[in-house]
Scaffold this motif. Structure first.
Motif, PDB file in Angstrom:
ATOM      1  N   HIS A  35       0.839  -1.199   0.000  1.00 20.70           N
ATOM      2  CA  HIS A  35       0.000   0.000   0.000  1.00 20.70           C
ATOM      3  C   HIS A  35       0.883   1.263   0.000  1.00 20.70           C
ATOM      4  O   HIS A  35       0.614   2.218  -0.740  1.00 20.70           O
ATOM      5  CB  HIS A  35      -0.897  -0.027   1.240  1.00 20.70           C
ATOM      6  N   HIS A  90      -3.882   9.288   1.104  1.00 20.66           N
ATOM      7  CA  HIS A  90      -3.006   8.258   1.679  1.00 20.66           C
ATOM      8  C   HIS A  90      -2.092   8.835   2.746  1.00 20.66           C
ATOM      9  O   HIS A  90      -1.811   8.168   3.751  1.00 20.66           O
ATOM     10  CB  HIS A  90      -2.193   7.569   0.579  1.00 20.66           C
ATOM     11  N   TYR A 135     -13.467   6.187   0.156  1.00 17.57           N
ATOM     12  CA  TYR A 135     -13.069   6.395   1.550  1.00 17.57           C
ATOM     13  C   TYR A 135     -14.290   6.710   2.406  1.00 17.57           C
ATOM     14  O   TYR A 135     -15.258   7.304   1.931  1.00 17.57           O
ATOM     15  CB  TYR A 135     -12.121   7.600   1.665  1.00 17.57           C
ATOM     16  N   ASP A 169      -9.497   4.093   4.186  1.00 12.94           N
ATOM     17  CA  ASP A 169      -9.365   3.726   2.775  1.00 12.94           C
ATOM     18  C   ASP A 169     -10.083   2.396   2.585  1.00 12.94           C
ATOM     19  O   ASP A 169      -9.695   1.386   3.189  1.00 12.94           O
ATOM     20  CB  ASP A 169      -7.857   3.601   2.475  1.00 12.94           C
ATOM     21  N   HIS A 173      -7.486  -2.685  -2.485  1.00  8.29           N
ATOM     22  CA  HIS A 173      -6.047  -2.896  -2.240  1.00  8.29           C
ATOM     23  C   HIS A 173      -5.685  -2.692  -0.771  1.00  8.29           C
ATOM     24  O   HIS A 173      -4.633  -3.130  -0.330  1.00  8.29           O
ATOM     25  CB  HIS A 173      -5.186  -2.006  -3.158  1.00  8.29           C
TER      26      HIS A 173
HETATM   27 MN    MN Z   1      -5.142   3.041  -0.804  1.00  2.00          MN
END
Ligand code: MN
Length: 195
Positions: A35, A90, A135, A169, A173
């Protein structure tokens, strides 16, 4: 919730203030590594590459690139918005994992939502409701009122004039290696880590 970083071009890949294995068993080492070192790095690299031929915007912060996106040249606007959002979101997501939710914020949460469990239930419902990638957020508005919101893809709360306080998040992934398609298990693990 922030890790200090140079907030203009060329944007750095933030250094995490904890190791990739530090959040086991809530977030597994392999997911944390991929990530940060691949997903986030791709957003950083793409943003820098897109901005490289446009020195007029090299002094702009991530927030400016997102909020004043319409001022950018049309051909790079969309790519900058997606990737500046990807870096901004992020950076917040990884920064907040450094420590549990601060006590003053927990107090504000319980005042707004009645109990911490009530907040967790509402936040979980929101995080589950994100269709596809995006998100879930706890945000505050200009009157310091708290709101749970969701955003699609790499859209941020800044476009709604909201300040982020917590972010989860829920792109696959972020959880697929450990939890496969069970997003609820990932949400519960994150809530345990943060509270
Ligand atoms: Mn992410």
């Amino acid at each position: 919730m922030s890790i200090p970083y140079k907030n203009r071009y060329p944007f750095p890949l933030i250094t995490l203030p904890y190791s990739y294995c530090a959040k086991e068993p809530y977030i597994d080492t392999e997911t944390m590594k991929l990530h940060h070192s691949r997903h986030l790095k791709t957003y950083v690299d793409t943003l820098n590459k897109t901005l490289a031929p446009h020195p007029n915007y090299h002094s702009w912060s991530l927030e400016s690139l997102i909020i004043k996106n319409f001022e950018l040249p049309e051909p790079i606007r969309h790519t900058v918005k997606n990737n500046a959002g990807g870096v901004y979101n992020h950076n917040l997501f990884f920064a907040q994992l450094a420590s549990p939710t601060p006590p003053p914020l927990i107090t504000a949460i319980t005042e707004k939502f009645g109990t911490l469990d009530s907040f967790k239930a509402s936040f979980t419902t929101a995080a589950l409701s994100v269709f596809g990638s995006g998100y879930a957020w706890l945000t505050s508005d200009s009157t310091n009122t708290l709101h749970i919101i969701t955003t699609p893809n790499q859209t941020t709360p800044l476009e709604q004039n909201l300040q982020p306080l917590l972010t989860l998040d829920v792109w696959e992934h972020a959880y697929y290696l450990k939890h496969h398609n069970l997003r609820l298990n990932y949400i519960n693990a994150w809530l345990e880590l943060m509270f």
